[in-house]
Design an enzyme around this catalytic site. Sequence first.
Site, PDB file in Angstrom:
ATOM      1  N   GLU A  44       2.414   6.303 -16.203  1.00  0.00           N
ATOM      2  CA  GLU A  44       3.671   6.173 -15.467  1.00  0.00           C
ATOM      3  C   GLU A  44       4.490   4.978 -15.966  1.00  0.00           C
ATOM      4  OE1 GLU A  44       5.139   5.879 -10.783  1.00  0.00           O
ATOM      5  OE2 GLU A  44       3.097   5.285 -11.305  1.00  0.00           O
ATOM      6  N   LYS A 114       9.603  12.070  -9.910  1.00  0.00           N
ATOM      7  CA  LYS A 114       8.610  11.724  -8.897  1.00  0.00           C
ATOM      8  C   LYS A 114       9.191  11.939  -7.508  1.00  0.00           C
ATOM      9  CE  LYS A 114       5.554   7.895  -7.537  1.00  0.00           C
ATOM     10  NZ  LYS A 114       5.153   6.501  -7.869  1.00  0.00           N
ATOM     11  N   CYS A 148       1.565   9.640  -9.624  1.00  0.00           N
ATOM     12  CA  CYS A 148       0.959   8.547  -8.857  1.00  0.00           C
ATOM     13  C   CYS A 148       0.847   8.849  -7.357  1.00  0.00           C
ATOM     14  CB  CYS A 148       1.734   7.262  -9.120  1.00  0.00           C
ATOM     15  SG  CYS A 148       0.800   5.746  -8.727  1.00  0.00           S
TER      16      CYS A 148
END
Length: 262
Positions: A44, A114, A148
């Site tokens: 990330e 995300k 994540c």
Amino acid sequence: MKELRLGIIQLATEIGQVDKNFETLMEKVRAVAKQGADVVVLPETWNTGFMTGPELHALADESGQRAQALLGELAQSEHVNIFGGSVAVKEGDTIYNRTYVYNRKGELLSTYDKMHGFSPAKENEYFTGGNSIHNFTLDGVLCSSATCYDIRFPELIRKSALQGIELFFLPAQWPLLRLHHWQILNQARAIENQMFFCSVNGCGTIGKLPMAGHSMVVDPWGEVLLECDETPQTHIVTIDLDIVDHIRSKINVFRDRKPNCY
């Protein structure tokens, strides 16, 4: 036998050092590609490091142009698929935590923003969340990804799994203090969705906060095929996709679901 060689790149990204991070990434991608990877997998926010605050506007990649140029060129020149982790991208005044995926021809296959910003770190105040999943095919394997904190939302990942995904990627910057959560969640998402789960985490530190490293490749039975330690490193992991169909036919949780009840 349908095999895929995953090239895992676990990096200690330096906060705010964009030029240096690009140089490091380029070197690592070329090295892993030369080791025979079919898909190179990145962590990330490898361009800026995981950061929040006003300085992001100066450091984020304008429309992702620099990251796209590098990833596309590397994919084509090294003849390798690249799952591009994520980068901080600026579109006008809006910043996204964005994933780019490239095939061996250097063609952009898919993007993902995300969805869930990590609110304890105020990520949701600086990054705008996405609102859709993405699916893409690499060498005939149906794939998807999230990023994540997204791993804590099983509904998101199940939505992709219901579309037949065999391999799921998760780039992250996950801290060492919650390593136990990281390990369990990776195995749980692989088991419950009966697919391979490939998660590439950052290492090093963000300020004084140590990142966990421990990038993982987990098979659909929950067996850990790879788990890194807390240092920068690269690995090649071969996965056999044939076991996905075998497991799904043996314990068919998708057939046995009762979504009308829940």
